[in-house]
Design a protein around this motif. Structure first.
Motif, PDB file in Angstrom:
ATOM      1  N   GLY A  29       0.811  -1.210   0.000  1.00 51.51           N
ATOM      2  CA  GLY A  29       0.000   0.000   0.000  1.00 51.51           C
ATOM      3  C   GLY A  29       0.841   1.254   0.000  1.00 51.51           C
ATOM      4  O   GLY A  29       0.533   2.232   0.676  1.00 51.51           O
ATOM      5  N   ALA A  30       1.903   1.246  -0.790  1.00 51.93           N
ATOM      6  CA  ALA A  30       2.891   2.329  -0.722  1.00 51.93           C
ATOM      7  C   ALA A  30       2.585   3.507  -1.635  1.00 51.93           C
ATOM      8  O   ALA A  30       3.304   4.502  -1.603  1.00 51.93           O
ATOM      9  N   SER A  31       1.532   3.451  -2.402  1.00 50.25           N
ATOM     10  CA  SER A  31       1.308   4.508  -3.388  1.00 50.25           C
ATOM     11  C   SER A  31       0.729   5.771  -2.778  1.00 50.25           C
ATOM     12  O   SER A  31       0.790   6.838  -3.389  1.00 50.25           O
ATOM     13  N   ARG A  32       0.174   5.691  -1.562  1.00 49.99           N
ATOM     14  CA  ARG A  32      -0.487   6.861  -0.985  1.00 49.99           C
ATOM     15  C   ARG A  32      -0.353   6.857   0.537  1.00 49.99           C
ATOM     16  O   ARG A  32      -0.005   5.851   1.146  1.00 49.99           O
ATOM     17  N   GLY A  33      -0.600   8.037   1.134  1.00 42.82           N
ATOM     18  CA  GLY A  33      -0.731   8.144   2.576  1.00 42.82           C
ATOM     19  C   GLY A  33       0.495   7.698   3.350  1.00 42.82           C
ATOM     20  O   GLY A  33       1.635   8.036   3.006  1.00 42.82           O
ATOM     21  N   VAL A  34       0.258   6.929   4.405  1.00 40.84           N
ATOM     22  CA  VAL A  34       1.339   6.473   5.279  1.00 40.84           C
ATOM     23  C   VAL A  34       2.338   5.628   4.511  1.00 40.84           C
ATOM     24  O   VAL A  34       3.558   5.762   4.678  1.00 40.84           O
ATOM     25  N   GLY A  35       1.862   4.735   3.657  1.00 33.11           N
ATOM     26  CA  GLY A  35       2.773   3.882   2.903  1.00 33.11           C
ATOM     27  C   GLY A  35       3.716   4.682   2.027  1.00 33.11           C
ATOM     28  O   GLY A  35       4.904   4.356   1.909  1.00 33.11           O
ATOM     29  N   ARG A  36       3.207   5.729   1.431  1.00 27.41           N
ATOM     30  CA  ARG A  36       4.047   6.589   0.584  1.00 27.41           C
ATOM     31  C   ARG A  36       5.121   7.271   1.429  1.00 27.41           C
ATOM     32  O   ARG A  36       6.290   7.356   1.024  1.00 27.41           O
ATOM     33  N   ALA A  37       4.735   7.755   2.613  1.00 27.96           N
ATOM     34  CA  ALA A  37       5.699   8.396   3.505  1.00 27.96           C
ATOM     35  C   ALA A  37       6.737   7.401   4.004  1.00 27.96           C
ATOM     36  O   ALA A  37       7.924   7.741   4.149  1.00 27.96           O
ATOM     37  N   VAL A  38       6.327   6.169   4.272  1.00 28.49           N
ATOM     38  CA  VAL A  38       7.270   5.139   4.707  1.00 28.49           C
ATOM     39  C   VAL A  38       8.286   4.846   3.617  1.00 28.49           C
ATOM     40  O   VAL A  38       9.500   4.773   3.863  1.00 28.49           O
ATOM     41  N   ALA A  39       7.814   4.677   2.390  1.00 30.75           N
ATOM     42  CA  ALA A  39       8.730   4.416   1.272  1.00 30.75           C
ATOM     43  C   ALA A  39       9.733   5.555   1.115  1.00 30.75           C
ATOM     44  O   ALA A  39      10.937   5.323   0.912  1.00 30.75           O
ATOM     45  N   ALA A  40       9.267   6.792   1.237  1.00 28.12           N
ATOM     46  CA  ALA A  40      10.151   7.948   1.103  1.00 28.12           C
ATOM     47  C   ALA A  40      11.187   7.985   2.220  1.00 28.12           C
ATOM     48  O   ALA A  40      12.362   8.307   1.988  1.00 28.12           O
ATOM     49  N   ALA A  41      10.766   7.632   3.438  1.00 21.75           N
ATOM     50  CA  ALA A  41      11.691   7.653   4.575  1.00 21.75           C
ATOM     51  C   ALA A  41      12.792   6.617   4.413  1.00 21.75           C
ATOM     52  O   ALA A  41      13.975   6.901   4.665  1.00 21.75           O
ATOM     53  N   VAL A  74      -4.276  16.015  13.856  1.00 17.45           N
ATOM     54  CA  VAL A  74      -4.066  14.597  13.569  1.00 17.45           C
ATOM     55  C   VAL A  74      -2.609  14.394  13.172  1.00 17.45           C
ATOM     56  O   VAL A  74      -1.862  15.352  12.991  1.00 17.45           O
ATOM     57  N   ALA A  75      -2.205  13.145  13.049  1.00 16.83           N
ATOM     58  CA  ALA A  75      -0.810  12.843  12.731  1.00 16.83           C
ATOM     59  C   ALA A  75      -0.464  13.226  11.298  1.00 16.83           C
ATOM     60  O   ALA A  75      -1.323  13.214  10.404  1.00 16.83           O
ATOM     61  N   ARG A  76       0.790  13.557  11.076  1.00 11.34           N
ATOM     62  CA  ARG A  76       1.322  13.690   9.728  1.00 11.34           C
ATOM     63  C   ARG A  76       1.861  12.319   9.287  1.00 11.34           C
ATOM     64  O   ARG A  76       2.435  11.589  10.106  1.00 11.34           O
ATOM     65  N   PRO A  77       1.700  11.938   8.044  1.00 10.46           N
ATOM     66  CA  PRO A  77       2.212  10.641   7.597  1.00 10.46           C
ATOM     67  C   PRO A  77       3.688  10.446   7.924  1.00 10.46           C
ATOM     68  O   PRO A  77       4.111   9.339   8.252  1.00 10.46           O
ATOM     69  N   GLU A  78       4.461  11.537   7.867  1.00 10.22           N
ATOM     70  CA  GLU A  78       5.896  11.434   8.128  1.00 10.22           C
ATOM     71  C   GLU A  78       6.193  11.041   9.571  1.00 10.22           C
ATOM     72  O   GLU A  78       7.234  10.434   9.854  1.00 10.22           O
ATOM     73  N   GLU A  79       5.276  11.361  10.491  1.00 10.59           N
ATOM     74  CA  GLU A  79       5.477  10.971  11.888  1.00 10.59           C
ATOM     75  C   GLU A  79       5.327   9.467  12.070  1.00 10.59           C
ATOM     76  O   GLU A  79       6.061   8.837  12.844  1.00 10.59           O
ATOM     77  N   ILE A  80       4.386   8.889  11.359  1.00  6.75           N
ATOM     78  CA  ILE A  80       4.226   7.436  11.409  1.00  6.75           C
ATOM     79  C   ILE A  80       5.429   6.769  10.746  1.00  6.75           C
ATOM     80  O   ILE A  80       5.976   5.780  11.246  1.00  6.75           O
TER      81      ILE A  80
END
Length: 248
Positions: A5-17, A213-219
């Motif tokens: 699920g990396a194309s959007r939201g938290v998954g996208r932020a995780v992939a970028a990190a 609310v949380a920012r995706p980058e925080e997760i």
């Protein structure tokens, strides 16, 4: 590393990190090819790959994980992020709808991650001697604890995901594979995932004493830390990331 699920939201932020940390990333999606391609083009570094599968299809899951491992030359980190909630209040749907939505929710949010993990662990077990420890990080939910009356199968599936992570933390520790889970509350929308979120931003923000609310980058930052070799002692943990909006 593989992020579902990396194309959007938290998954996208995780992939970028992880890419910013120097990792090569397999970007999984189900039906968001354009978003996945745009993420791959934006990630720093080289060697990133896009893989596709419907997590409700066990054969597609196995093929997707094998493709990711082949493209990356192995797998050392899996982030089970993909998930979907479908409204189905018990007093508001038919019996047939109730059954169908429970089956669909569990397939995407629990059985699918279980199958991805099974397939990924097969590659982790084959790591060369001296390799860094491997990690499985699950993205659960605050809803596993506080309840999800409008979508009870989602809360149940996330609770199951938390429990699966703890069981596998014990089972996989002898193989130097750590397993941990993050349990976010509401996460900020962006242009990639706004259509998938309930438009109740103001009400959601009031649930935390921080007033947001949380920012995706925080997760993503928490996931990145849990995947670090130094975080081995966090294996088995479920880390609440909800801005004190729900305490247990």
């Amino acid at each position: 590393m593989l992020v579902t699920g990396a194309s959007r939201g938290v998954g996208r932020a995780v992939a970028a990190a992880f890419a910013a940390h120097g990792d090569r990333v397999a970007i999984h999606h189900r039906d968001s090819a354009d978003l996945a391609a745009s993420l791959r083009a934006a990630l720093p570094g080289e060697g990133h790959v896009v893989v596709r599968a419907d997590l409700a299809d066990p054969a597609a899951v196995a093929a997707m994980v094998d493709a990711a491992a082949e493209a990356l030359g192995g797998l050392d980190v899996l982030v089970n992020n993909a998930g979907q909630a479908y409204p189905h209040p018990i007093t508001g749907v038919s019996y047939a709808e109730w059954q169908e939505l429970w089956a669909r929710t569990l397939a995407v949010n629990l059985t699918g991650p279980a199958n991805v993990t099974y397939c990924a662990v097969r590659h982790m077990l084959g790591r060369p001697p001296g390799s860094p420890p491997a990690r499985v990080i699950n993205v659960g939910s605050r809803g596993a604890y506080r309840g999800e009356p409008g979508q009870p199968a989602y809360g149940a599936a996330k609770a199951g995901l938390h429990a699966m992570g703890q069981s596998l933390a014990v089972a996989l520790a002898p193989y130097r594979i750590g397993v941990a889970t993050v349990a976010p509350g509401y996460v900020q929308e962006d242009e990639t995932n706004a259509a998938y979120k309930v438009p109740r931003g103001a009400e959601q923000a009031t649930q935390s004493p921080f007033g947001r609310v949380a920012r995706p980058e925080e997760i993503a930052a928490a996931v990145l830390w849990l995947a670090d070799p130094a975080a081995e002692w966090a294996s088995g943990a479920v880390l609440d990331l909800n801005g004190a909006s729900h305490l247990r």
